[in-house]
Scaffold this motif. Structure first.
Motif, PDB file in Angstrom:
ATOM      1  N   GLY A  87       0.763  -1.127  -0.005  1.00  0.00           N
ATOM      2  CA  GLY A  87       0.095  -0.044   0.087  1.00  0.00           C
ATOM      3  C   GLY A  87       0.815   1.369   0.069  1.00  0.00           C
ATOM      4  N   LEU A  88       0.083   2.405  -0.005  1.00  0.00           N
ATOM      5  CA  LEU A  88       0.788   3.647   0.188  1.00  0.00           C
ATOM      6  C   LEU A  88       1.695   3.746   1.291  1.00  0.00           C
ATOM      7  CD1 LEU A  88       0.900   6.155  -1.835  1.00  0.00           C
ATOM      8  CD2 LEU A  88      -0.865   6.962  -0.747  1.00  0.00           C
ATOM      9  N   ALA A  89       2.931   4.153   1.324  1.00  0.00           N
ATOM     10  CA  ALA A  89       3.709   4.329   2.551  1.00  0.00           C
ATOM     11  C   ALA A  89       4.440   5.490   2.780  1.00  0.00           C
ATOM     12  CB  ALA A  89       4.477   2.866   2.961  1.00  0.00           C
ATOM     13  N   PRO A  90       4.776   6.127   3.537  1.00  0.00           N
ATOM     14  CA  PRO A  90       5.502   7.234   3.852  1.00  0.00           C
ATOM     15  C   PRO A  90       7.035   6.998   3.683  1.00  0.00           C
ATOM     16  CG  PRO A  90       4.905   6.754   5.971  1.00  0.00           C
ATOM     17  CD  PRO A  90       4.196   5.807   5.033  1.00  0.00           C
ATOM     18  N   VAL A  91       7.889   7.704   2.911  1.00  0.00           N
ATOM     19  CA  VAL A  91       9.060   7.720   2.906  1.00  0.00           C
ATOM     20  C   VAL A  91       9.935   7.786   4.116  1.00  0.00           C
ATOM     21  CG1 VAL A  91      11.272   8.888   1.843  1.00  0.00           C
ATOM     22  CG2 VAL A  91       8.955   8.385   0.454  1.00  0.00           C
ATOM     23  N   PRO A  92      10.886   6.995   4.358  1.00  0.00           N
ATOM     24  CA  PRO A  92      11.568   7.118   5.666  1.00  0.00           C
ATOM     25  C   PRO A  92      12.084   8.681   5.795  1.00  0.00           C
ATOM     26  CG  PRO A  92      12.032   4.852   4.837  1.00  0.00           C
ATOM     27  CD  PRO A  92      11.288   5.832   3.813  1.00  0.00           C
ATOM     28  N   GLY A  93      12.104   9.141   7.028  1.00  0.00           N
ATOM     29  CA  GLY A  93      12.850  10.157   7.194  1.00  0.00           C
ATOM     30  C   GLY A  93      14.526  10.448   6.970  1.00  0.00           C
ATOM     31  N   ASN A  94      14.866   9.239   7.341  1.00  0.00           N
ATOM     32  CA  ASN A  94      16.372   9.372   6.987  1.00  0.00           C
ATOM     33  C   ASN A  94      16.972   9.031   5.363  1.00  0.00           C
ATOM     34  OD1 ASN A  94      15.649   6.551   6.971  1.00  0.00           O
ATOM     35  ND2 ASN A  94      17.337   5.922   8.463  1.00  0.00           N
ATOM     36  N   ALA A  95      15.966   8.957   4.569  1.00  0.00           N
ATOM     37  CA  ALA A  95      16.223   8.524   3.151  1.00  0.00           C
ATOM     38  C   ALA A  95      17.196   9.453   2.491  1.00  0.00           C
ATOM     39  CB  ALA A  95      15.105   8.297   2.388  1.00  0.00           C
ATOM     40  N   LYS A  96      18.138   8.830   1.766  1.00  0.00           N
ATOM     41  CA  LYS A  96      18.984   9.536   1.178  1.00  0.00           C
ATOM     42  C   LYS A  96      18.301   9.728  -0.400  1.00  0.00           C
ATOM     43  CE  LYS A  96      22.851   9.391   3.345  1.00  0.00           C
ATOM     44  NZ  LYS A  96      23.540  10.591   3.983  1.00  0.00           N
ATOM     45  N   HIS A  97      19.059  10.342  -1.247  1.00  0.00           N
ATOM     46  CA  HIS A  97      18.306  10.809  -2.648  1.00  0.00           C
ATOM     47  C   HIS A  97      19.311  10.432  -3.652  1.00  0.00           C
ATOM     48  CE1 HIS A  97      15.156  13.025  -0.345  1.00  0.00           C
ATOM     49  NE2 HIS A  97      16.176  12.927   0.533  1.00  0.00           N
ATOM     50  N   ARG A  98      18.672  10.157  -4.966  1.00  0.00           N
ATOM     51  CA  ARG A  98      19.501   9.855  -6.007  1.00  0.00           C
ATOM     52  C   ARG A  98      18.726  10.111  -7.372  1.00  0.00           C
ATOM     53  NH1 ARG A  98      21.270   3.881  -5.346  1.00  0.00           N
ATOM     54  NH2 ARG A  98      23.200   4.691  -6.082  1.00  0.00           N
ATOM     55  N   VAL A  99      19.512  10.487  -8.487  1.00  0.00           N
ATOM     56  CA  VAL A  99      18.802  10.568  -9.665  1.00  0.00           C
ATOM     57  C   VAL A  99      18.559   9.239 -10.159  1.00  0.00           C
ATOM     58  CG1 VAL A  99      19.173  11.288 -12.006  1.00  0.00           C
ATOM     59  CG2 VAL A  99      19.633  12.781  -9.935  1.00  0.00           C
ATOM     60  N   VAL A 100      17.510   8.875 -10.930  1.00  0.00           N
ATOM     61  CA  VAL A 100      17.314   7.506 -11.884  1.00  0.00           C
ATOM     62  C   VAL A 100      16.710   8.091 -12.932  1.00  0.00           C
ATOM     63  CG1 VAL A 100      15.966   5.547 -12.232  1.00  0.00           C
ATOM     64  CG2 VAL A 100      16.509   6.399  -9.817  1.00  0.00           C
ATOM     65  N   ARG A 101      17.671   7.663 -13.892  1.00  0.00           N
ATOM     66  CA  ARG A 101      17.467   8.354 -15.478  1.00  0.00           C
ATOM     67  C   ARG A 101      17.906   7.387 -16.550  1.00  0.00           C
ATOM     68  NH1 ARG A 101      22.845  11.679 -17.114  1.00  0.00           N
ATOM     69  NH2 ARG A 101      24.354  10.249 -16.577  1.00  0.00           N
ATOM     70  N   ARG A 102      17.346   7.642 -17.645  1.00  0.00           N
ATOM     71  CA  ARG A 102      17.423   6.973 -18.794  1.00  0.00           C
ATOM     72  C   ARG A 102      18.761   7.415 -19.394  1.00  0.00           C
ATOM     73  NH1 ARG A 102      13.587   6.901 -24.269  1.00  0.00           N
ATOM     74  NH2 ARG A 102      14.766   5.211 -25.488  1.00  0.00           N
ATOM     75  N   ARG A 103      19.432   6.143 -19.941  1.00  0.00           N
ATOM     76  CA  ARG A 103      20.675   6.352 -20.779  1.00  0.00           C
ATOM     77  C   ARG A 103      20.574   5.917 -22.180  1.00  0.00           C
ATOM     78  NH1 ARG A 103      25.596   7.253 -18.508  1.00  0.00           N
ATOM     79  NH2 ARG A 103      26.155   7.750 -20.557  1.00  0.00           N
ATOM     80  N   GLN A 104      20.921   6.482 -22.976  1.00  0.00           N
ATOM     81  CA  GLN A 104      20.747   6.151 -24.415  1.00  0.00           C
ATOM     82  C   GLN A 104      22.216   5.780 -25.010  1.00  0.00           C
ATOM     83  OE1 GLN A 104      17.687   8.978 -25.452  1.00  0.00           O
ATOM     84  NE2 GLN A 104      17.023   7.494 -26.427  1.00  0.00           N
TER      85      GLN A 104
END
Length: 187
Positions: A87-104
């Motif tokens: 189900g829908l869940a909140p993101v943990p407060g200690n989460a890091k972040h990152r870009v997820v991108r397409r590469r061609q």
């Protein structure tokens, strides 16, 4: 991007997890196109480069409203027997972040030659003279195989998970749920 939903591919005796992930991703992509959504990100928390794999989990990131709206479209019809969804869940407060991108990448010299011949009104031999075999590149990124709705051709969508970052970067996401600059929470 304060909420998420995990979708896990279940083992199936008839289909590989790679095929099922492609089908799942394709359905989600079509739903994002239909909704003209640019506020939902996608990541693959179990991805790995060796061996190349996106893993068995696709994670949707967004606001509660955006994710609820996407899920109300019944975009996963036909996949319910092959997936397990949280189900829908909140993101943990200690989460890091990152870009997820397409590469061609230019991975097939012969395909590039055919394309050049069509676009420049050249013969295939002329295109072969201009495009050497050395343009081909071996790619070590995981990918999902999708079918183009416009051409009917299968193609590989290479996905790169960028370096971890301490702070989020806001921005818009493509209809594939990917962005060259905006980050998703990583946990």
């Amino acid at each position: 991007m304060d909420q998420y939903i995990d979708i896990r591919i279940l083992p199936d005796p008839e289909f590989t997890s790679t095929i099922l992930m492609g089908a799942l991703y394709g359905k989600l992509h079509r739903a994002l196109v239909k909704l003209q959504s640019d506020d939902i990100g996608i990541s693959f928390p179990e991805h790995q480069r060796r061996p190349k794999s996106l893993g068995g989990v696709l994670r949707l990131h967004g606001s509660a409203a955006a994710l609820d709206h996407l899920m109300s479209q019944d975009c996963l019809a036909g996949m319910r027997d092959h997936i397990q969804m949280t189900g829908l869940a909140p993101v943990p407060g200690n989460a890091k972040h990152r870009v997820v991108r397409r590469r061609q990448f230019k991975t097939n010299a012969e395909r590039l030659r055919r394309r050049r011949a069509r676009r420049h009104e050249e013969t295939l031999e002329q295109a072969r003279e201009r495009i050497p075999d050395t343009v081909e590149r071996k790619v070590d990124l995981p990918y999902v195989t999708l079918r183009s709705q416009s051409t009917g051709q299968d193609f590989c969508l290479f996905i790169e998970h960028g370096d971890l970052q301490a702070h989020p970067v806001t921005g818009r996401f493509s209809r594939y749920g990917l962005s060259p600059t905006a980050t998703i929470p990583w946990f």
